[in-house]
Design a protein around this motif. Structure first.
Motif, short mmCIF file in Angstrom:
data_model
loop_
_atom_site.label_atom_id
_atom_site.label_comp_id
_atom_site.label_asym_id
_atom_site.label_seq_id
_atom_site.Cartn_x
_atom_site.Cartn_y
_atom_site.Cartn_z
N HIS A 55 1.04 4.38 -2.81
CA HIS A 55 1.06 5.84 -2.57
C HIS A 55 2.32 6.45 -3.18
CE1 HIS A 55 -2.41 6.72 -0.07
NE2 HIS A 55 -2.10 5.83 0.83
N ARG B 48 -0.99 0.89 10.83
CA ARG B 48 -0.42 0.66 9.52
C ARG B 48 1.05 1.03 9.50
NH1 ARG B 48 -3.46 0.53 4.71
NH2 ARG B 48 -4.51 2.49 4.82
N HIS C 93 0.79 6.44 8.71
CA HIS C 93 2.22 6.61 8.53
C HIS C 93 2.59 8.06 8.26
CE1 HIS C 93 0.11 4.45 5.28
NE2 HIS C 93 0.38 5.57 4.64
N SER D 242 -0.13 10.08 6.06
CA SER D 242 -1.35 9.30 5.98
C SER D 242 -1.94 9.01 7.35
CB SER D 242 -1.02 8.02 5.23
OG SER D 242 -2.20 7.48 4.73
N ASP E 293 -6.93 7.10 -0.05
CA ASP E 293 -6.86 5.72 -0.53
C ASP E 293 -7.75 5.49 -1.76
OD1 ASP E 293 -5.01 5.16 1.33
OD2 ASP E 293 -6.32 4.03 2.67
N HIS F 115 0.82 -1.22 0.00
CA HIS F 115 0.00 0.00 0.00
C HIS F 115 0.86 1.27 0.00
CE1 HIS F 115 -3.65 2.31 1.07
NE2 HIS F 115 -2.84 3.03 1.84
ZN ZN Z 1 -3.21 5.08 2.34
#
Ligand code: ZN
Ligand code: KG4
Length: 364
Positions: free
Chosen positions: A116, A362, A139, A136, A303, A112
């Protein structure tokens, strides 16, 4: 020309897209599970996984219909395999495996964070290398993007991710869910100087981040007597985040220049890159340092599956396909050589109720 179908189910968006190798997006459908999670003020992993199961089939059908491409014309099936909420990841990945098997096409298990990281190549055709600031919900990190699968992490958050901080402060201020966009709207009507807030890590060497202290300070300010205006506190918080990001970005650019003297671009990605104050501030910082800021449009910062299909196309072009038994991974760092982030967890006050996005869920 090659076409790849992308599936994204790592958090609370069910998304399917079909993208062609020349960068045309033939279909890009995103179904946000806002109503399912709103009562809890955050993402509930089990509800998210079940909602993916319920919505994915229908969305796949609509995406293929929108793309106007028979299934047989797809060259590969790409799905996010991590990092993220494991239940949702498994739903998307298993669906992709079934399609790949039935159509006899290669499967691509997409990271993922890589999706990005590469989205700016879909939207702007940007050449490697570039400096990425990933902002994000799970993160917050600087990565030098040298090529597909080739990342070097320069800095990361030592506690909360930036989007997580936005969401928690928005929740605290009663601004609604999802928090980031609601906080940005509220801040537009506020005075950023009315409530002074700290800027953790400002002026420190390196380019790590910390948001826990800022979040705690915002919580204290919110319950002070007399209570400040929510819009002023929102504006103050957003300004503090922008200051922190700008300060850290200056150091990251210096560090990146040591490896890449010809570095030209700073790239933003992830949901918080949709924030206009953050964009303006980092645009100014990039210019000051002689770089150009490049940011995908807002709909491709949050997303989506177009970025997953694109990462699939990039990997397919290099022959990087995966076996059908490839597992979903809750954690999956982009730069495996980077030391694990020293997540403090538990720093600052807890602003969430029992149902919340798992802490650092995440983080890679
Ligand atoms: Zn994301
Ligand atoms: O990349 P993303 O869609 O999902 C993850 O991979 O986590 O990012 C979601 C995060 C959420 O925390 C959301 O509140 C934040 O991005 N976000 C924003 C804005 N739009 C989304 N934060 C600040 N301002 C925004 N306009």
């Amino acid at each position: 020309m090659r076409h790849v179908l992308g599936i994204e189910t790592s958090c609370d968006e069910t998304a399917v897209a079909v993208v062609a190798a020349d960068g045309s997006i033939l279909a890009n459908l995103v179904l946000s599970q806002l109503d399912e999670h709103r009562p809890y003020g955050g993402v509930v992993p089990e509800i998210a996984a079940r909602a993916h199961v319920e919505h994915l089939d229908g969305l796949l059908g609509r995406a293929v219909e929108t793309a106007g491409l028979p299934l047989g014309r797809l060259d590969a099936i790409a799905a996010t395999a991590g990092p993220g909420l494991i239940g949702g990841l498994m739903v998307g990945l298993v669906t992709a495996k079934a399609l790949a098997l039935a159509l006899d096409r290669p499967l691509i298990a997409v990271n993922h964070l890589e999706a990005h990281a590469l989205s700016v190549r879909l939207t702007h055709g940007l050449p490697f290398p570039y400096l990425l600031l990933l902002l994000s919900g799970g993160h917050c990190q600087f990565q030098i993007v040298e090529g597909v699968g080739r990342y070097r992490r320069l800095g990361t958050t030592i506690d909360d991710a930036v989007g997580e901080a936005f969401d928690k402060v928005a929740k605290l201020l009663g601004l609604g869910y999802p928090g980031g966009p609601a906080l940005e709207r509220a801040a537009a009507a506020g005075d950023a100087r009315a409530v002074p807030l700290p800027r953790p890590m400002l002026g420190r060497p390196g380019c790590d981040f910390s948001f826990a202290g800022l979040k705690t300070a915002a919580a204290r300010a919110a319950t002070a007597e007399p209570a400040p205006n929510a819009v002023d506190l929102a504006a103050g918080f957003q300004a503090a985040v922008a200051d922190i990001l700008a300060d850290r970005a200056k150091n990251a650019i210096k560090l990146a220049h040591v490896r890449l003297p010809d570095l030209k671009h700073l790239v933003l990605a992830g949901g918080v890159a949709a924030n206009q104050t953050v964009r303006r501030r980092l645009d100014a910082t990039a210019r000051e340092c002689g770089l150009e800021l490049v940011v995908p449009p807002a709909a491709l910062c949050t997303d989506n599956a177009a970025m997953v299909a694109w990462a699939g196309l990039e990997r397919l072009a290099l022959g990087l396909v995966d076996p059908l038994d490839v597992p979903a991974r809750a954690r999956w760092p982009l730069d495996p050589k980077a030391a694990p982030a020293p997540f403090a967890g538990g720093q600052g006050v807890s602003l969430a109720g029992p149902h919340r996005r798992p802490h650092n869920w995440r983080q890679a």
